[in-house]
Design an enzyme around this catalytic site. Structure first.
Site, PDB file in Angstrom:
ATOM      1  N   ASP A 102      34.572  34.479  27.481  1.00  0.00           N
ATOM      2  CA  ASP A 102      35.197  33.165  27.693  1.00  0.00           C
ATOM      3  C   ASP A 102      36.360  32.971  26.727  1.00  0.00           C
ATOM      4  OD1 ASP A 102      33.466  32.556  29.721  1.00  0.00           O
ATOM      5  OD2 ASP A 102      32.303  31.050  28.617  1.00  0.00           O
TER       6      ASP A 102
ATOM      7  N   GLU B 145      36.193  38.470  33.117  1.00  0.00           N
ATOM      8  CA  GLU B 145      35.650  39.821  33.351  1.00  0.00           C
ATOM      9  C   GLU B 145      36.425  40.865  32.563  1.00  0.00           C
ATOM     10  OE1 GLU B 145      32.870  39.919  34.725  1.00  0.00           O
ATOM     11  OE2 GLU B 145      32.873  37.947  35.663  1.00  0.00           O
TER      12      GLU B 145
HETATM   13 ZN   LIG Z   1      30.420  37.207  31.922  1.00  0.00          ZN
END
Ligand SMILES: [Zn+2]
Length: 426
Positions: free
Chosen positions: A357, A276
């Protein structure tokens, strides 16, 4: 001319319905296929058959609700239902803004009422059966009422404002309307967590303890303030877990579901948080907002070219053109454009997920994130083998399989971070 527009509208509705069902069909046909190596072990045999049953039931409900909604929309055009609702609105008031509010009020209320049985079945039959549901009838009813009220206040307010601008400015209406809608969107993006979320959920700061310490260590290292991290009581409605990033500037906020915290170990939670924070570092919320403002500008401009044409309203069986009937016809005519824009938005969103990611893998730990993503899929009974075409059109996130493959390219590199930070497993 209006005859042509009528048939274009019908063709668009039909095309939209067919393509959606075709993609759904491709997806469901692919079920039960062999699970790729990267995904082995996520479900045991029993869980896997449970997952398949869950997908099937959702698919079936989707077909029923999609077909009903298609047939009713089609009937509204074929039998001039919009003209009928329009005449009701004008019989109550001769004020253009009030008539538009009544018109959309009636249509939204009717569509809401039609949707309730499907919502009830989804929550209290399907989600209940598979052990996800925590929503009580009381919460369900109050959610529905709050949703209606919010829609009426926000949707009605914006509609009234836009028609008011149209009445005052005519030709340049789209520029002023664009400025107004943009300001409103920016305001909502900033204050969503403060104004809307509290109507439905409680958000609290992280409690003192091991998790908070682990998160503090990581957040400090990457320059994110701990008091922008909140826990939300998602368990009020469902056992499904999630996390998200919202807002920008001083109003940015990462929200972790309490269900996520219950199910994952500290390492996995920090990895999700790192993902996040990746969205924040790469300014994804701001990017999304700017793109949607640009799209809104284009939409309003094209709408301003067509709004006065009587062909739009006559295609719906209304002789004298008016703003809200024009909106309905334009809404359908614009659907192919928004369909194509939607594909690009999904492509962009999937690219952003990879970026987030990557951030988590580089600054924290690729293995912890992989493990968290697997756990999320397993707990949420996600589809492990979606059809690539379905993914291309509908997925805002890459499928688990692709994300794990991407995370594997980072090897074990980040693992020492967690050791350094003395993050222990729960
Ligand atoms: Zn995401």
């Amino acid at each position: 001319m209006y005859g042509t527009i009528f048939w274009i509208i019908i063709a668009i509705l039909l095309f939209d319905f067919l393509i959606e069902n075709y993609l759904d069909y491709l997806n469901i046909k692919r079920m039960g296929s062999k699970i790729p190596r990267e995904l082995e072990g996520i479900y045991d045999k029993d869980e896997y058959s449970k997952q398949q049953a869950y997908q099937r039931e959702n698919h079936r409900l989707g077909i029923y609700s999609g077909t009903l909604s298609f047939l009713i929309t089609l009937a509204m055009f074929v039998f001039f239902g919009f003209a009928f609702v329009d005449s009701i609105a004008w019989s109550i008031t001769s004020h253009a803004i009030l008539a538009a509010l009544l018109f959309f009020g009636i249509i939204m209320l009717a569509s809401n009422i039609l949707g309730i049985p499907f919502s009830v079945y989804d929550t209290f039959v399907i989600e209940e059966k598979f052990g996800f549901n925590k929503t009580t009838p009381k919460i369900f009813i109050s959610d529905q009422l709050k949703g209606l009220l919010l829609g009426a206040v926000i949707g009605g307010g914006l509609l009234a404002l836009i028609i008011f601008i149209y009445q005052k400015t005519q030709n340049l209406f789209w520029i002023y309307a664009w400025i107004a809608v943009s300001l409103f969107s920016i305001f909502m993006a900033m204050f969503y967590s403060n104004l809307i979320v509290p109507l439905f959920n409680k958000q609290t700061l992280l409690e003192e303890g091991e998790l908070r310490n682990a998160i503090r260590n990581f957040a400090e290292k990457v320059g994110f303030r701990l008091d922008n991290i909140f826990v939300i009581n998602g368990s009020k409605r469902s056992t499904k877990a999630n996390a998200y990033f919202t807002g920008f500037g001083a109003k940015k906020r990462i929200v972790l579901y309490d269900t996520l915290i219950d199910e994952m170990n500290t390492d996995e939670i920090v990895a999700v948080l790192a993902h996040e924070i990746g969205h924040y570092k790469k300014k994804h919320v701001l990017q999304g907002l700017l793109i949607s403002l640009l799209q809104m500008g284009i939409l309003l401009y094209i709408f301003s070219l067509l709004i006065d044409s009587s062909a739009l309203s006559r295609a719906l069986g209304v002789e004298t053109p008016n703003f809200h009937i024009g909106m309905v016809a334009f809404g359908i005519l614009y659907a192919p454009v928004s369909f194509i824009l939607g594909i690009f938005m999904n492509m962009l969103s999937r690219k952003n997920e990879y970026q987030a990611d990557t951030f988590a893998a580089q600054h924290y730990n690729p293995d912890a994130l992989a493990s968290a993503l697997k756990k999320l899929s397993q707990k949420n009974l996600s589809n492990l083998t979606p059809h690539p075409l379905y993914v291309f059109f509908n997925y805002s996130h890459p499928p688990l399989f692709e994300r794990l493959k991407h995370l594997e390219t980072f090897g074990q590199r980040g693992a020492e971070f967690s050791a350094d930070d003395s993050v222990s497993e729960v």
